[in-house]
Write a protein that holds these residues in place. Sequence first.
Motif, PDB file in Angstrom:
ATOM      1  N   ARG A   1      38.025  39.426  42.037  1.00 46.64           N
ATOM      2  CA  ARG A   1      37.291  39.046  43.244  1.00 46.64           C
ATOM      3  C   ARG A   1      35.839  38.696  42.916  1.00 46.64           C
ATOM      4  NH1 ARG A   1      40.521  39.211  47.370  1.00 46.64           N
ATOM      5  NH2 ARG A   1      42.417  40.489  47.221  1.00 46.64           N
ATOM      6  N   GLU A   2      35.273  39.312  41.879  1.00 43.67           N
ATOM      7  CA  GLU A   2      33.942  38.919  41.423  1.00 43.67           C
ATOM      8  C   GLU A   2      33.980  37.512  40.829  1.00 43.67           C
ATOM      9  OE1 GLU A   2      32.327  41.763  38.727  1.00 43.67           O
ATOM     10  OE2 GLU A   2      32.015  43.295  40.268  1.00 43.67           O
ATOM     11  N   VAL A   3      35.053  37.202  40.096  1.00 42.28           N
ATOM     12  CA  VAL A   3      35.226  35.851  39.536  1.00 42.28           C
ATOM     13  C   VAL A   3      35.278  34.823  40.653  1.00 42.28           C
ATOM     14  CG1 VAL A   3      36.877  34.317  38.404  1.00 42.28           C
ATOM     15  CG2 VAL A   3      36.316  36.518  37.359  1.00 42.28           C
ATOM     16  N   ILE A   4      36.067  35.100  41.670  1.00 46.81           N
ATOM     17  CA  ILE A   4      36.206  34.178  42.802  1.00 46.81           C
ATOM     18  C   ILE A   4      34.858  33.986  43.507  1.00 46.81           C
ATOM     19  CG2 ILE A   4      37.255  33.889  45.087  1.00 46.81           C
ATOM     20  CD1 ILE A   4      39.743  35.344  43.924  1.00 46.81           C
ATOM     21  N   ALA A   5      34.053  35.039  43.516  1.00 51.61           N
ATOM     22  CA  ALA A   5      32.729  34.962  44.148  1.00 51.61           C
ATOM     23  C   ALA A   5      31.707  34.247  43.268  1.00 51.61           C
ATOM     24  CB  ALA A   5      32.235  36.371  44.485  1.00 51.61           C
ATOM     25  N   ASP A  52      32.970  29.537  29.655  1.00 52.82           N
ATOM     26  CA  ASP A  52      31.878  30.495  29.868  1.00 52.82           C
ATOM     27  C   ASP A  52      32.420  31.790  30.463  1.00 52.82           C
ATOM     28  OD1 ASP A  52      29.124  31.412  30.213  1.00 52.82           O
ATOM     29  OD2 ASP A  52      29.421  31.009  32.345  1.00 52.82           O
ATOM     30  N   ARG A  53      33.340  31.665  31.424  1.00 50.77           N
ATOM     31  CA  ARG A  53      33.943  32.850  32.037  1.00 50.77           C
ATOM     32  C   ARG A  53      34.710  33.666  30.997  1.00 50.77           C
ATOM     33  NH1 ARG A  53      37.980  31.500  36.719  1.00 50.77           N
ATOM     34  NH2 ARG A  53      36.007  30.950  37.727  1.00 50.77           N
ATOM     35  N   CYS A  54      35.500  32.980  30.192  1.00 50.45           N
ATOM     36  CA  CYS A  54      36.274  33.645  29.139  1.00 50.45           C
ATOM     37  C   CYS A  54      35.351  34.404  28.196  1.00 50.45           C
ATOM     38  CB  CYS A  54      37.113  32.616  28.376  1.00 50.45           C
ATOM     39  SG  CYS A  54      38.092  33.313  27.030  1.00 50.45           S
ATOM     40  N   SER A  55      34.271  33.760  27.775  1.00 52.77           N
ATOM     41  CA  SER A  55      33.335  34.370  26.844  1.00 52.77           C
ATOM     42  C   SER A  55      32.672  35.607  27.447  1.00 52.77           C
ATOM     43  CB  SER A  55      32.255  33.358  26.448  1.00 52.77           C
ATOM     44  OG  SER A  55      32.814  32.249  25.802  1.00 52.77           O
ATOM     45  N   ARG A  56      32.237  35.496  28.699  1.00 50.90           N
ATOM     46  CA  ARG A  56      31.503  36.595  29.325  1.00 50.90           C
ATOM     47  C   ARG A  56      32.393  37.802  29.600  1.00 50.90           C
ATOM     48  NH1 ARG A  56      28.323  33.914  34.241  1.00 50.90           N
ATOM     49  NH2 ARG A  56      27.752  36.099  34.585  1.00 50.90           N
ATOM     50  N   LEU A  57      33.613  37.549  30.058  1.00 52.02           N
ATOM     51  CA  LEU A  57      34.527  38.657  30.312  1.00 52.02           C
ATOM     52  C   LEU A  57      34.919  39.355  29.018  1.00 52.02           C
ATOM     53  CD1 LEU A  57      36.814  37.055  33.042  1.00 52.02           C
ATOM     54  CD2 LEU A  57      35.394  39.084  33.333  1.00 52.02           C
ATOM     55  N   THR A  58      35.187  38.557  27.977  1.00 48.89           N
ATOM     56  CA  THR A  58      35.581  39.140  26.690  1.00 48.89           C
ATOM     57  C   THR A  58      34.444  39.945  26.088  1.00 48.89           C
ATOM     58  OG1 THR A  58      37.086  37.281  26.286  1.00 48.89           O
ATOM     59  CG2 THR A  58      36.463  38.617  24.385  1.00 48.89           C
ATOM     60  N   ALA A  59      33.227  39.380  26.124  1.00 53.51           N
ATOM     61  CA  ALA A  59      32.072  40.084  25.574  1.00 53.51           C
ATOM     62  C   ALA A  59      31.786  41.386  26.316  1.00 53.51           C
ATOM     63  CB  ALA A  59      30.843  39.176  25.607  1.00 53.51           C
ATOM     64  N   ALA A  60      32.169  41.434  27.605  1.00 56.11           N
ATOM     65  CA  ALA A  60      31.948  42.642  28.406  1.00 56.11           C
ATOM     66  C   ALA A  60      33.063  43.664  28.214  1.00 56.11           C
ATOM     67  CB  ALA A  60      31.826  42.277  29.879  1.00 56.11           C
ATOM     68  N   TYR A  83      42.632  37.251  30.235  1.00 57.84           N
ATOM     69  CA  TYR A  83      43.888  36.707  30.746  1.00 57.84           C
ATOM     70  C   TYR A  83      44.422  37.510  31.921  1.00 57.84           C
ATOM     71  CZ  TYR A  83      43.599  33.982  26.521  1.00 57.84           C
ATOM     72  OH  TYR A  83      43.167  33.135  25.536  1.00 57.84           O
ATOM     73  N   SER A  84      44.278  38.831  31.883  1.00 53.88           N
ATOM     74  CA  SER A  84      44.719  39.652  33.012  1.00 53.88           C
ATOM     75  C   SER A  84      43.901  39.328  34.254  1.00 53.88           C
ATOM     76  CB  SER A  84      44.569  41.138  32.669  1.00 53.88           C
ATOM     77  OG  SER A  84      45.424  41.492  31.602  1.00 53.88           O
ATOM     78  N   VAL A  85      42.593  39.193  34.052  1.00 55.59           N
ATOM     79  CA  VAL A  85      41.714  38.873  35.181  1.00 55.59           C
ATOM     80  C   VAL A  85      42.020  37.486  35.730  1.00 55.59           C
ATOM     81  CG1 VAL A  85      39.325  38.529  35.901  1.00 55.59           C
ATOM     82  CG2 VAL A  85      39.887  40.380  34.320  1.00 55.59           C
ATOM     83  N   GLN A  86      42.175  36.496  34.847  1.00 57.83           N
ATOM     84  CA  GLN A  86      42.421  35.130  35.300  1.00 57.83           C
ATOM     85  C   GLN A  86      43.768  35.005  36.009  1.00 57.83           C
ATOM     86  OE1 GLN A  86      40.096  32.586  35.120  1.00 57.83           O
ATOM     87  NE2 GLN A  86      41.538  31.668  36.548  1.00 57.83           N
ATOM     88  N   GLU A 140      46.666  34.397  41.199  1.00 58.88           N
ATOM     89  CA  GLU A 140      47.555  34.946  42.222  1.00 58.88           C
ATOM     90  C   GLU A 140      46.857  34.992  43.584  1.00 58.88           C
ATOM     91  OE1 GLU A 140      48.645  38.759  40.757  1.00 58.88           O
ATOM     92  OE2 GLU A 140      50.053  37.989  39.247  1.00 58.88           O
ATOM     93  N   ILE A 141      45.610  35.422  43.601  1.00 60.96           N
ATOM     94  CA  ILE A 141      44.869  35.533  44.857  1.00 60.96           C
ATOM     95  C   ILE A 141      44.650  34.164  45.491  1.00 60.96           C
ATOM     96  CG2 ILE A 141      42.634  36.154  45.866  1.00 60.96           C
ATOM     97  CD1 ILE A 141      42.445  38.388  43.764  1.00 60.96           C
TER      98      ILE A 141
END
Length: 267
Positions: free
Chosen positions: A231-235, A243-251, A256-259, A264-265
């Motif tokens: 839901r944070e991604v959607i926001a 960029d999203r892939c890099s930031r989520l992985t680095a965190a 892939y689970s998040v995406q 689905e949402i």
Amino acid sequence: MTDKEKFLKAAQNLIGKNGYYICITELGLGAVYDWCAFSVTLIMKHCGFLGKYVKGIEGGAGQIPRDADGKYGTWFRKGSKTPEPGDLFFLRYDNYPNHDKYFCDHVGIVKAVSGDKIITLEGNVDGWGADWAGTSSFKSKTRSITDSTMYAFYRPYWKNEGISSGGKASSKKTTDEIAREVIIGKWGVGAERKTRLTSAGYNYSAVQGKVNELMSSGKSTAKKSVEELAREVIAGRWGNGADRCSRLTAAGYDYYSVQNRVNEILR
């Protein structure tokens, strides 16, 4: 000039050349064929890189990584690493269940990356009619990494990446910055990572120590659920595409689970 810079410059110099020039004038093939792979490997030949970053002149896009993966470079599927300038990109128009993982329909060169957009250098595109070879030229295009046809990438083991013609490291990135690049896969693994970091003028031990620190911190602080992150991604809090892939992985999260939950949402 680094090998990567030399390769990209040679590719830029090929802009405007058509299929006749590549296949007949340059390669002496006597006829014109689908020439995207011919153009990429011809550039490697012009740079003196045959047998160093690719096996040889090739007319089949998939044959390039098939011969080179693990020998001259690393082949990786979309989403597993962030593409970089100098990588080769591969398009696949269908699933092709009867072919191996390397089979693809088109190959080109990554010139630059901006978010989920890839600026490319590629041949055998946008031709028309009976004279497709004459009307299709080597050119720069903009593609999206999120496109369903964007399939995989190949990253040569550049020998002097990050070293300028004067022999000094051209990158001024901090240990923290380099460590975060290591985490998202930009510097390879194991002995390859150590070699590339050292060749680029970085202190491998310091970088690896920072990687371990960040990974440990990420595991201890990454407490949000997949649902919360989706839901944070959607926001819009985690960027888009690569960029999203890099930031989520680095965190410390599983991109892939998040995406998948995001998809689905939004259905």
